[in-house]
Design a protein around this motif. Structure first.
Motif, PDB file in Angstrom:
ATOM      1  N   UNK A  92     -45.918  55.667  -3.056  1.00  0.00           N
ATOM      2  CA  UNK A  92     -47.030  55.163  -3.682  1.00  0.00           C
ATOM      3  C   UNK A  92     -47.339  53.665  -3.345  1.00  0.00           C
ATOM      4  N   UNK A  93     -46.196  52.802  -3.032  1.00  0.00           N
ATOM      5  CA  UNK A  93     -46.464  51.398  -2.601  1.00  0.00           C
ATOM      6  C   UNK A  93     -46.755  51.509  -1.206  1.00  0.00           C
ATOM      7  N   UNK A  94     -46.237  52.450  -0.473  1.00  0.00           N
ATOM      8  CA  UNK A  94     -46.663  52.482   1.131  1.00  0.00           C
ATOM      9  C   UNK A  94     -48.094  52.707   1.174  1.00  0.00           C
ATOM     10  N   UNK A  95     -48.758  53.673   0.243  1.00  0.00           N
ATOM     11  CA  UNK A  95     -49.982  54.132   0.423  1.00  0.00           C
ATOM     12  C   UNK A  95     -50.891  53.050  -0.017  1.00  0.00           C
ATOM     13  N   UNK A  96     -50.418  52.301  -1.010  1.00  0.00           N
ATOM     14  CA  UNK A  96     -51.288  50.989  -1.749  1.00  0.00           C
ATOM     15  C   UNK A  96     -51.363  50.122  -0.483  1.00  0.00           C
ATOM     16  N   UNK A  97     -50.329  49.834   0.048  1.00  0.00           N
ATOM     17  CA  UNK A  97     -50.460  48.750   1.195  1.00  0.00           C
ATOM     18  C   UNK A  97     -51.336  48.918   2.428  1.00  0.00           C
ATOM     19  N   UNK A  98     -51.610  50.539   2.585  1.00  0.00           N
ATOM     20  CA  UNK A  98     -52.350  50.819   3.650  1.00  0.00           C
ATOM     21  C   UNK A  98     -53.778  50.992   2.971  1.00  0.00           C
ATOM     22  N   UNK A 122     -58.641  57.771   3.821  1.00  0.00           N
ATOM     23  CA  UNK A 122     -59.264  56.786   3.180  1.00  0.00           C
ATOM     24  C   UNK A 122     -60.249  56.971   2.139  1.00  0.00           C
ATOM     25  N   UNK A 123     -60.288  58.143   1.701  1.00  0.00           N
ATOM     26  CA  UNK A 123     -61.079  58.409   0.675  1.00  0.00           C
ATOM     27  C   UNK A 123     -60.696  57.857  -0.745  1.00  0.00           C
ATOM     28  N   UNK A 124     -61.646  56.941  -1.383  1.00  0.00           N
ATOM     29  CA  UNK A 124     -61.073  56.057  -2.721  1.00  0.00           C
ATOM     30  C   UNK A 124     -60.402  57.042  -3.734  1.00  0.00           C
ATOM     31  N   UNK A 125     -61.053  57.874  -4.209  1.00  0.00           N
ATOM     32  CA  UNK A 125     -60.634  58.677  -5.224  1.00  0.00           C
ATOM     33  C   UNK A 125     -59.373  59.499  -4.879  1.00  0.00           C
ATOM     34  N   UNK A 126     -59.287  60.148  -3.846  1.00  0.00           N
ATOM     35  CA  UNK A 126     -58.234  61.161  -3.325  1.00  0.00           C
ATOM     36  C   UNK A 126     -56.912  60.074  -3.143  1.00  0.00           C
ATOM     37  N   UNK A 127     -57.132  58.960  -2.508  1.00  0.00           N
ATOM     38  CA  UNK A 127     -56.253  57.855  -2.176  1.00  0.00           C
ATOM     39  C   UNK A 127     -55.563  57.498  -3.391  1.00  0.00           C
ATOM     40  N   UNK A 128     -56.482  57.049  -4.436  1.00  0.00           N
ATOM     41  CA  UNK A 128     -56.084  56.775  -5.672  1.00  0.00           C
ATOM     42  C   UNK A 128     -55.106  57.903  -6.578  1.00  0.00           C
ATOM     43  N   UNK A 129     -55.487  59.032  -6.400  1.00  0.00           N
ATOM     44  CA  UNK A 129     -55.087  60.190  -6.942  1.00  0.00           C
ATOM     45  C   UNK A 129     -53.573  60.452  -6.294  1.00  0.00           C
ATOM     46  N   UNK A 130     -53.466  60.365  -5.033  1.00  0.00           N
ATOM     47  CA  UNK A 130     -52.319  60.393  -4.282  1.00  0.00           C
ATOM     48  C   UNK A 130     -51.151  59.389  -4.661  1.00  0.00           C
ATOM     49  N   UNK A 131     -51.688  58.021  -4.749  1.00  0.00           N
ATOM     50  CA  UNK A 131     -50.779  56.828  -5.162  1.00  0.00           C
ATOM     51  C   UNK A 131     -50.187  57.245  -6.430  1.00  0.00           C
ATOM     52  N   UNK A 132     -51.010  57.585  -7.307  1.00  0.00           N
ATOM     53  CA  UNK A 132     -50.709  57.873  -8.690  1.00  0.00           C
ATOM     54  C   UNK A 132     -49.786  58.816  -8.740  1.00  0.00           C
ATOM     55  N   UNK A 133     -50.034  60.192  -8.129  1.00  0.00           N
ATOM     56  CA  UNK A 133     -48.994  61.162  -8.326  1.00  0.00           C
ATOM     57  C   UNK A 133     -47.718  60.921  -7.567  1.00  0.00           C
ATOM     58  N   UNK A 134     -47.595  60.006  -6.424  1.00  0.00           N
ATOM     59  CA  UNK A 134     -46.224  60.107  -5.864  1.00  0.00           C
ATOM     60  C   UNK A 134     -45.562  59.097  -6.966  1.00  0.00           C
TER      61      UNK A 134
END
Length: 626
Positions: free
Chosen positions: A79-85, A58-70
Motif C-alpha cells: 500500500x505504501x509503495x503504491x502511495x509513493x508512486x 494511474x487511474x485515480x479511483x482504481x489506484x485508491x482502491x488498490x492501495x486500500x485493499x492492500x
C-alpha cells in the motif's frame, strides 16, 4: 522504503478461470467492483498486474482502491509503495494511508504521513482526523485537537468520539468527560470510550453509572465493564454482571470469558471456572494458547493443579506465557520440584525464560527452602539470560532467605539493591523477623524506614505483632497508640468458600450467615474431635495480653474455621473443601486443618496470602514450612 521497485515486474495473470481473471474490455467501474470483491492478496495482485499491462495503473479511483485493499489484506508495504508512486495524492489517498497505519498501531508513521499531507497543502477532512486519532497517544492527540478546532471539525460526531477516546485512553478522564458531555448525540462508541476510560483508570463506579444509563449495549461495552471490575479487584461484581449479560441473551465472546476466568481465579471459584470451561467447549470457542493459558491460570489459582496440567498439556504451540503460567501455578501451590522440572523441560524446547519465569522459579525455591538453588537461579538471570532483576525478584529472594532464617543476609541484600525497595519488600523482611522473633533486627528496619520516611501502616502493624509474639506488651501498647493516632487499622481476617456456584465470606469473630446456628453446632462437634485427638490450642500466637481461656476462644473464631465448618455441613462427604483467606494462615489453624483432614477423610485446600496449602490425611503439602 525502496517502494518504487515493488511493482517493476508485475505478477503474472494466470489463465485459470477464477473470479478475478480480468476481462480487459471491462470499464473502470467494473474493475473497481472487482477490487472491492477481492478477498485475497493473490486476487488483488492479479488485478493490479492486469491494470499495469493495460495502462490503467494511474487511474485515480482504481489506484485508491488498490492501495486500500492492500492495506486491508495485511500488505501495508504494498500500500505504501503504491502511495509513493501516486502523483499528487489527494486527501482520500492520504486518509487511506494514515488509516492503514493507525489501525496497525503504527502511529508515528501515520503522523509522518499527516505532516507530509500538510506540507503538500492538502487539507485534512473529518475522516482524516477520525483515522489518525485511532491509537493516538495523548500528547499527539492534544496537538491534533488544536488542528481539529482550527479547521472547525470539532462538531463532527466521529471526530469528537475519537477525541474522547484519546483523552480517556491517555488517562485525562476529566477532559474526556468535558468533551463527552458537550456531545449533542452520544453514540454507542462514544459511551463505550468513556466507560473504558473510567474503568481502565480505576473509577469503575462512575463507569457503571454510564453503563447502566446506556439504552443499547453491545458485547464490547459489556466486556469493558466486566473486565474493569476484574482488573480492579472486584471479581464478585464481575460475576454478577456476567450473569446479567447471559440473562440479556447476549452471547459472550473470547474476551468476555477471559475476564470471567480471571475473576474465577481471584475468587477461587472453581465450580464457576469449570462452568466457563464447559461453556467454551460447548459453544465451539477455540481453546487457543490465550484461552488455554487463562484456564491454566484459573485452575492453578483455584488449587486444582490436575485440571491445570491437563489443559496445559493440550495447548498447541505453547508460548512462553503458557509455560510461565504453569510454572507459577506449581510454585504457588507448593509443588516446587514440579515447577523446577517444568523449567528444565522448557529449556529443552529452546524457549527463552522471561522475568515472570524467574518469579515462579524463585517462589518455588522459597516455598521449599531451597536457598542455594534460589541464589543460583537469581544470579543466572543476568549472567546467563541477560534479565535485570526487578523489585519482584528481590522480594522473592528476601522471602526465601528470611523464611530460611538467613535474616542478616536478607537485610544486606535489601540494603545493597540498586533499586529502591518497596513497602511489600520491607514487609516481607519484617514478616521474617516476626517468624524468628528477632526484635532487634525488626526495630533496626523500622528505624531505617522512619528515618527515610518509608514507614507506612503495615510497618507499625508488623512491629506490633512482633512485640506481641514475644510478650513485649509495652512495645505493643506503644505501637497501638501510634497506630491509633495515625488512623491505622488492622485488616480483619476474611475467608471465603464456594458452594453451589455461590461464594460465601466469613470474617474473624463475626459470623453473620443464614446458617450460623448450624455452623456453630459443627464447630462444637469439631472441637470434640480435636480434643479426642490430643489437640492443644497454640495460645502463644494470640497477639493480645489476655487470659488463656480468652486466647482459646479467640482462636476458635478464626475465619477459616467458620468456612471449613460451613463446607462440612454444605457439601457431600468425601468432596474437597477449598478455602481462600486474605491473610497468612496461623500455625494453630494449620494444625487444626491437618487434624480435620485426617478425621473426616476430606481433602482441604487453603489459599492464603502467601501460598496454597493442600491438606490430605493429616499432612500438608507445605511440609509445615511456610
Amino acid at each position: 522504503m525502496p517502494s518504487t521497485t515493488i511493482f517493476t515486474t508485475p505478477p503474472l495473470v494466470t489463465t485459470s478461470t477464477t473470479p478475478t481473471q480480468c476481462n480487459y474490455s471491462l470499464p473502470p467501474d467494473r474493475l473497481a467492483l472487482l477490487i472491492d470483491k477481492s478477498k485475497t492478496i493473490r486476487q488483488i495482485l492479479q488485478i493490479h498486474a492486469s491494470l499495469i499491462r493495460h495502462g490503467l495503473e494511474t487511474h485515480p479511483v482504481l489506484n485508491f482502491k488498490l492501495q486500500r485493499s492492500y492495506s486491508t489484506l495485511g500488505r501495508l508495504d504494498y500500500s505504501v509503495a503504491l502511495f509513493n508512486l501516486t502523483h499528487n495524492p489527494n486527501v482520500f489517498f492520504y486518509t487511506s494511508i494514515i488509516h492503514g497505519h493507525a489501525v496497525n498501531n503504527l502511529h508515528e508513521q501515520a503522523f509522518e504521513f499527516y505532516v507530509q499531507m500538510l506540507t503538500h497543502d492538502v487539507e485534512p477532512n473529518a475522516f482524516t482526523f477520525s483515522s489518525i486519532l485511532k491509537a493516538c497517544p495523548l500528547e499527539s492527540g492534544k496537538i491534533l485537537h488544536c488542528q481539529v478546532l482550527k479547521l472547525r471539525f470539532d462538531s463532527d460526531t466521529y471526530v469528537r468520539t475519537a477525541l474522547v477516546d484519546v483523552y480517556a485512553r491517555g488517562g485525562d478522564v476529566a477532559s474526556a468527560r468535558k468533551l463527552f458531555d458537550t456531545m449533542p448525540e452520544k453514540s454507542l462508541v462514544s459511551l463505550t470510550a468513556m466507560i473504558t476510560g473510567y474503568a481502565k483508570h480505576g473509577d469503575v463506579d462512575e463507569a457503571r453509572v454510564l453503563f447502566d444509563a446506556m439504552e443499547d449495549r453491545d458485547v464490547v461495552s459489556w466486556n469493558v465493564m466486566i473486565d474493569g471490575y476484574t482488573q480492579h479487584g472486584r471479581p464478585n461484581d464481575a460475576f454478577v454482571l456476567f450473569r446479567k449479560m447471559l440473562k440479556a441473551n447476549l452471547k459472550p465472546n473470547e474476551i468476555t470469558l477471559l475476564a470471567v476466568l480471571s475473576a474465577c481465579g481471584q475468587l477461587g471459584a472453581l465450580e464457576s471456572g469449570r462452568w466457563v470451561h464447559s461453556y467454551l467447549k460447548n459453544n465451539g470457542i477455540e481453546i487457543n494458547v490465550h484461552v488455554g493459558t487463562a484456564l491454566v491460570d484459573m485452575y492453578s489459582k483455584c488449587g486444582s493443579l490436575e485440571d491445570a496440567r491437563l489443559v496445559f498439556d493440550k495447548i498447541k504451540n505453547k508460548d512462553i506465557v503458557a509455560w510461565n503460567s504453569m510454572i507459577v501455578g506449581y510454585a504457588m501451590n507448593g509443588f516446587s520440584q514440579e515447577a523446577l522440572q517444568l523449567f528444565s523441560d522448557m529449556g529443552g524446547m529452546l524457549l527463552h525464560p522471561t522475568d515472570i519465569t524467574f518469579i515462579g522459579i524463585l517462589n518455588a525455591c522459597a516455598h521449599a527452602g531451597l536457598v542455594s538453588e534460589g541464589w543460583a537461579f537469581f544470579c543466572s538471570m543476568k549472567d546467563e539470560f541477560g534479565i535485570e532483576p526487578k523489585i519482584e525478584h528481590y522480594g522473592c529472594m528476601v522471602n526465601l532467605l528470611g523464611r530460611a532464617g538467613h535474616l542478616k543476609e536478607a537485610y544486606q541484600l535489601v540494603k545493597d539493591m540498586k533499586i529502591a525497595p518497596d513497602p511489600v519488600l520491607w514487609g516481607t523482611l519484617l514478616g521474617a523477623c516476626r517468624l524468628y522473633g528477632n526484635i532487634g533486627l525488626a526495630e533496626e528496619v523500622v528505624r531505617f524506614l522512619v528515618d527515610h520516611n518509608l514507614a507506612n501502616s503495615g510497618t507499625y502493624i508488623l512491629l506490633s505483632n512482633i512485640y506481641a509474639a514475644t510478650g513485649h506488651w509495652d512495645g505493643v501498647a506503644r505501637m497501638r497508640t501510634l497506630m491509633k493516632d495515625s488512623g491505622v487499622q488492622k485488616e480483619p481476617g476474611c475467608s471465603s468458600i464456594e458452594v453451589n456456584n455461590k461464594v460465601h465470606e466469613f470474617l474473624a469473630g463475626n459470623l453473620r450467615h443464614p446458617k450460623s446456628k448450624e455452623i456453630y453446632m459443627m464447630l462444637e462437634e469439631i472441637n470434640g474431635w480435636l480434643k479426642a485427638h490430643g489437640y492443644t490450642p497454640e495460645t502463644d500466637i494470640v497477639l493480645h495480653d489476655i487470659g488463656e481461656i480468652e486466647k482459646e476462644q479467640s482462636l476458635e473464631v478464626h475465619s477459616e474455621k467458620f468456612a471449613i465448618a460451613f463446607g462440612l455441613i454444605s457439601t457431600r462427604p468425601g468432596t474437597t473443601i477449598k478455602i481462600f483467606k486474605n491473610l497468612r494462615v496461623c500455625s494453630d489453624c494449620h494444625v487444626v486443618t491437618k487434624l480435620i483432614s485426617k478425621i473426616t477423610g476430606r481433602r482441604i485446600v487453603v489459599r492464603d496470602r502467601n501460598r496454597f496449602h493442600h491438606f490430605v490425611d493429616g499432612s500438608c503439602s507445605c511440609g509445615d514450612y511456610w
